[in-house]
Each structure stands twice: as structure tokens, then as C-alpha cells.
Design an enzyme around this catalytic site. Structure first.
Site, PDB file in Angstrom:
ATOM      1  N   GLY A 118     -45.996 -16.689  30.041  1.00 51.63           N
ATOM      2  CA  GLY A 118     -46.208 -17.932  29.305  1.00 51.63           C
ATOM      3  C   GLY A 118     -47.496 -17.858  28.509  1.00 51.63           C
ATOM      4  CB  SER A 119     -49.359 -20.492  26.802  1.00 51.66           C
ATOM      5  OG  SER A 119     -49.470 -21.399  27.884  1.00 51.66           O
ATOM      6  N   PRO A 120     -51.535 -18.231  27.411  1.00 52.18           N
ATOM      7  CG  PRO A 120     -52.755 -16.942  25.893  1.00 52.18           C
ATOM      8  CD  PRO A 120     -51.518 -17.786  26.005  1.00 52.18           C
ATOM      9  CB  VAL A 131     -49.728 -22.288  31.392  1.00 53.77           C
ATOM     10  CG1 VAL A 131     -49.069 -22.498  32.741  1.00 53.77           C
ATOM     11  CG2 VAL A 131     -49.522 -23.527  30.520  1.00 53.77           C
ATOM     12  N   GLY A 132     -51.621 -19.599  31.878  1.00 50.52           N
ATOM     13  CA  GLY A 132     -51.958 -18.405  32.670  1.00 50.52           C
ATOM     14  C   GLY A 132     -53.235 -18.610  33.474  1.00 50.52           C
ATOM     15  CD  GLU A 146     -46.026  -8.979  31.150  1.00 47.85           C
ATOM     16  OE1 GLU A 146     -45.830  -8.877  29.925  1.00 47.85           O
ATOM     17  OE2 GLU A 146     -46.403  -8.029  31.851  1.00 47.85           O
ATOM     18  CB  CYS A 183     -44.786 -13.114  23.516  1.00 42.41           C
ATOM     19  SG  CYS A 183     -43.689 -11.822  24.091  1.00 42.41           S
TER      20      CYS A 183
END
Ligand code: NAD
Length: 497
Positions: A221-223, A225-226, A243, A277
Site C-alpha cells: 500500500g502507500s508509504p 499507511v506503511g 511493499e 505502483c
């Protein structure tokens, strides 16, 4: 290179055969209470050792069952993705079904080698012992996936997790409910939930899952939320594979074939409506090639998606109105700061439709150049000196992918050696993802850890180092109490062994 990517960018297909209906036969989303999620987790925790003891044959059997089930529901998967964001069935085949089935085939072919205990050398100081690495599963793992390739990015990591012998809970994205629903059906048909279960739900469900002490969390997902996921994992010291995304730059230098670059960039950018992505996020084209490049990329957009892409069934849509507005917001900001549209620019609010769009003069501080675009807008910049481009790229977060179009080995190496990225393609876009022999993933802001093939298996595996003492060894002479003789032995060991 896998077959679809040998042929696809070189041919322009027009599909008039089957298109699924917008009416879905797929059942409604099922969310679970926190109690039921906790009970599921506890059940898997109890069952994990049985799954861990499974043989190579048993794991391959499970993977083949999954593959057969995916193929059995192929047309329902196509229908689901069409309902989620009007993705063409052929694109579903190429970007969802094929990567998953090829991952399964590759894993089945190599699993025996990957699972084997690995003998390692024994140093002389430890003479009398043997050592090996035992591949044990991490245990109970959580896979959280995004919406842009929901099948591929949920089932891909699942293949690695099963291969490594784990129990798995999957949490796909709430933004592609039809895809989630068919995936749940497949998982329920293939597995007992004490081994693999799929939990549908949005952020709250993800957070409930993240509060549980999983042994590993695999997040795509997105940085932003990462970082939340990594914070939650830290509370339980769970290992993570992240990822993530970011802005993937593309360089077309003065030696590149403009035709090849334009065709492959147009394909890699506008497939899935740019919601990829590893899509090229912005392109630097050498000044001498820019006029030809602009002509070519416009002509390939026409060839792929016709004069009016809104009427072309091959062209997908933004996943929802929020993302549609987000992308158009970036465009408006860039235009307000001096950018101009040189191709495309049409929209249809009611359909979340944005035409494939090229922009020039996009300021580096505009949102279009600072945020991940994740939609069908492509800023083009011209350059004279490659080191200026490298400086701009290195002044930003490390990208997930960096693409180089060039026919000059020295220039290619110069870019590779002076930039950092999770992965790269030379003279192509995005296809490194499809080579199951390559590890896939980012670096820092674009990700931590790698996925796919052996790298995916390793992500879900603990390398347990085991030493077996077969006979007495020299270390036993060195136990306390210490004396001069023992000190001499220690000195000898430090000096010679
Ligand atoms: P996202 O981060 O918004 O959501 C991903 C998952 O996280 C979803 O299942 C969602 O329910 C969950 N989630 C969202 N907010 C959460 C929160 N606050 N706490 C816990 N869980 C939460 O990403 P997305 O919009 O689904 O996907 C787009 C992003 O994913 C882009 O940045 C893209 O680059 C990236 N991506 C990366 C890869 C890769 O392989 N590296 C692949 C596809 C997409």
C-alpha cells in the site's frame, strides 16, 4: 520475458468479444467482529505447527488447488474487476491472473530446493560439529493488500506464505469489493479457515488485525499507511515486509529509440488507468528527442485507446470518485503554477474518467511532482545534462522503480550507479515485476523487504541456524576457572582460528 509482455506492447488489440455485465452475481461484503477476528487468529495460532510440518508435496498440492480455483473462477474475477473499475478482461488476465498463476508455477517448481535444510561450513574452532540452516515458517501471518491489483497483490504473497508453511489471514482493500468477494469465495473453497482466511473490511478491520501479535505482516500500500503498519508491528516486534509506492522516474536519453520508448511508456503508464505502483510517474526526455517523443507517445495513446478513450473498452477508470478528484486536484495545482496540458485533459465526473493526459512545464514543487500520481497524468520534462536529472531524482525519496531508455551501455551504467531504486528496467516499463526470478520491492520510502519467488518465500521464513555437536571440541577446554594454559589456548584461537 513472459509471453504476454513480448507481444502486448507491440500490438494494438481491439476487443469486441466478451465484456462482463455490470450486474454482479458476487455476494456482499462480509465483515467480522473483533471477537470473531481474535478467535480466528487464536485458532490459526493453535493450528500453525500442523501446517508448518506439512511436506513439500502437501504445500504444492495446496498451491495447485489455489491455481485451479483461480482458473475456475477466471470469468468471475474478470467480471469483478470490470465492476470495480471497468478493467478490461484481457488486462485482468495479463495483470491479475497470469502473474498469480506464474508465481504458483514457479514456486511449485522450486519449492523443494527452497525448503531444504542448507548445510553451512563449520569453522576449525568448532571442529566436531556440523551446522545447517533450517527453514521454518514464521507462524501466523497477516497480508494486507491494496485495490489496484487486488487479486495479484493478495494471492501473490499468499502463494509465498503457503509455500513457507504459514497460517494466513488476508485483508484485501475495501475499495474493490467485488474483487474481495470473489477472493473470499476462492479462499473458502480452497482452505480451512484455521489455515487461510480472508477477512473483508476497511481501515477499522485492518487496525483490529494489526493489534494482534502476528509473527509477520506483509503490507502492500502507500508509504503513509506503511508507517502505521510498521508502528503497529513494532508493538509486537512482528517482522514486516512493506511493499510501498512513490514516484517512479523514467529517463529517455539522446541514444534511445524514441519509438520503443514512447510505445512502452504509453503502455506502462496508461494500463490500469495509471493506477500502478510502478507506473512511470514523470519522464525526463533528452532535449534533442523531445519533439519526436511527444509525437510518438501521442500517436501510441491513439493507437491503444482510439481518438476517444472514453468509448474504448480497453481503457479502465479511476477506482472511485475520491481518487478521481485527488488526481484532478494535482492537475489543477500544476496548471495554476504554470503547467499546461499538451494532450488529453478530458474528464467525465460521473464515470470517474480521466483521459490519458500529457503535461509540460510542470513545476517541481507542484503536487503533480511531489505526490505519487497514481492516475493517467504524465508530466514530461526535457533535459540537457543527465547529471541534473540524477540530482533531481536523488533529491527525492528512493523510488520503487526507475526506468532507463538508452542504447548506450556507459550512459545506462552511469544512471544505475548514481541513483537508487527498488528495481529498474532498461528499455522497458514495469516488466521486471513479471520475472519471478527477480526480487520485487522498494527501498526505504518505497518499501522494506522483497516479494516474489524465492524472495517471497524468504520473507515468510525464519532461517533457523542449527549447530549439532557430534564430538567434544576445543571450546570445552576453555571453561572456567581460567588459568595461564587456557589463556594461551585462547590467544592461539584468536590468532590462528
Ligand atoms: P492504502 O495504503 O491506502 O491501503 C492499503 C491497505 O491498507 C488497504 O487494505 C486498506 O484497507 C489498508 N489501510 C488503509 N488505511 C489504513 C490504516 N490507517 N491503518 C491500517 N490499514 C489501513 O493503499 P491503496 O490506496 O490501496 O493503494 C495504493 C498505494 O499502494 C500506492 O501508494 C501504491 O504505490 C502502493 N502499491 C504498492 C505496490 C508494491 O508492490 N510496492 C503495489 C501496489 C500498490
Amino acid at each position: 520475458m513472459p509471453w504476454p509482455f513480448i507481444f502486448f506492447p507491440f500490438a494494438v488489440f481491439r476487443f469486441s468479444f466478451y465484456l462482463p455485465s455490470m450486474e454482479s452475481s458476487i455476494s456482499r461484503s462480509q465483515t467480522r467482529s473483533i471477537e470473531s477476528i481474535t478467535a480466528l487468529f487464536e485458532q490459526q495460532k493453535q493450528h500453525q505447527y500442523e501446517v508448518a510440518r506439512s511436506s513439500v508435496r502437501a504445500r504444492i498440492k495446496k498451491l495447485k488447488r489455489l491455481k485451479n480455483c483461480i482458473l475456475k473462477y477466471r470469468s468471475q474475477i474478470q467480471e469483478a474487476l470490470y465492476n470495480d473499475f471497468r478493467k478490461h478482461p484481457s488486462e485482468v488476465d495479463m495483470t491479475e491472473i497470469y502473474p498469480t498463476t506464474s508465481e504458483i508455477k514457479h514456486t511449485c517448481a522450486h519449492l523443494k530446493d527452497w525448503m531444504c535444510d542448507e548445510k553451512v561450513v563449520t569453522p576449525i574452532a568448532l571442529l566436531g560439529s556440523t551446522s545447517y540452516i533450517h527453514k521454518e515458517p514464521k507462524g501466523v501471518v497477516l497480508i494486507i493488500s491494496p485495490w489496484n491489483f487486488p487479486i495479484n497483490l493478495t494471492f501473490g504473497p499468499l502463494v509465498s506464505a503457503i509455500a513457507a508453511g504459514n497460517c494466513v489471514i488476508l485483508k484485501p482493500s475495501e475499495h474493490t469489493p467485488h474483487a474481495s468477494s470473489i477472493m473470499r469465495k476462492i479462499v473458502e473453497e480452497c482452505f480451512d479457515e484455521k489455515e487461510v482466511a480472508l477477512v473483508e473490511g476497511a481501515v477499522e478491520t485492518a487496525q483490529q488485525l494489526l493489534s494482534l501479535p502476528f509473527n509477520h505482516i506483509f503490507f502492500t500500500g502507500s508509504p503513509a499507511v506503511g508507517k502505521i503498519v510498521m508502528g503497529a508491528a513494532a508493538k509486537n516486534l512482528a517482522s514486516v515486509t512493506l511493499e510501498l509506492g512513490g514516484k517512479s522516474p523514467t529517463i529517455v536519453d539522446e541514444t534511445a529509440s524514441v519509438d520503443v520508448a514512447a510505445r512502452r511508456i504509453a503502455w506502462g503508464k496508461f494500463v490500469n488507468n495509471g493506477q500502478i505502483c510502478i507506473a512511470p510517474d514523470y519522464v525526463f526526455v533528452h532535449k534533442s528527442k523531445m519533439p519526436a517523443f511527444k509525437d510518438k507517445i501521442k500517436s501510441y495513446i491513439h493507437k491503444f485507446y482510439s481518438e476517444d478513450p472514453s468509448q474504448e473498452v480497453s481503457y479502465a477508470r479511476m477506482v472511485n470518485n475520491n481518487h478521481y478528484k485527488r488526481v484532478l486536484g494535482y492537475q489543477e495545482d500544476a496548471i495554476n503554477k504554470g503547467a499546461h496540458v499538451i494532450h488529453g485533459g478530458k474528464t467525465k465526473h460521473e464515470e470517474d474518467y480521466i483521459e490519458p493526459t500529457l503535461l509540460e512545464n510542470v513545476p517541481m514543487d507542484s503536487e503533480l511532482m511531489t505526490e505519487e500520481i497514481f492516475g493517467p497524468l504524465l508530466p514530461l520534462h526535457s533535459y540537457e545534462n543527465i547529471d541534473d536529472v540524477i540530482k533531481i531524482i536523488n533529491g527525492r525519496e528512493k523510488p520503487l522503480a526507475l526506468y532507463i531508455y538508452s542504447r548506450n551501455k556507459k550512459k545506462i551504467n552511469h544512471i544505475l550507479n548514481n541513483t537508487r531504486a527498488g528495481g529498474s528496467c532498461i528499455n522497458h516499463t514495469g516488466v521486471h515485476f513479471y520475472n519471478t526470478h527477480l526480487p520485487f520491492g522498494g527501498s526505504n520510502n518505497s518499501g522494506i523487504g522483497k516479494a516474489g519467488g524465492k524472495a517471497g518465500f524468504d520473507a515468510f521464513t525464519n532461517n533457523r541456524g542449527i549447530l549439532k555437536q557430534n564430538m567434544p571440541n576445543a571450546l570445552e577446554l576453555l571453561t572456567p576457572p581460567y588459568n595461564n594454559f587456557k589463556q594461551k589456548l585462547i590467544d592461539f584461537t584468536i590468532k590462528y582460528l
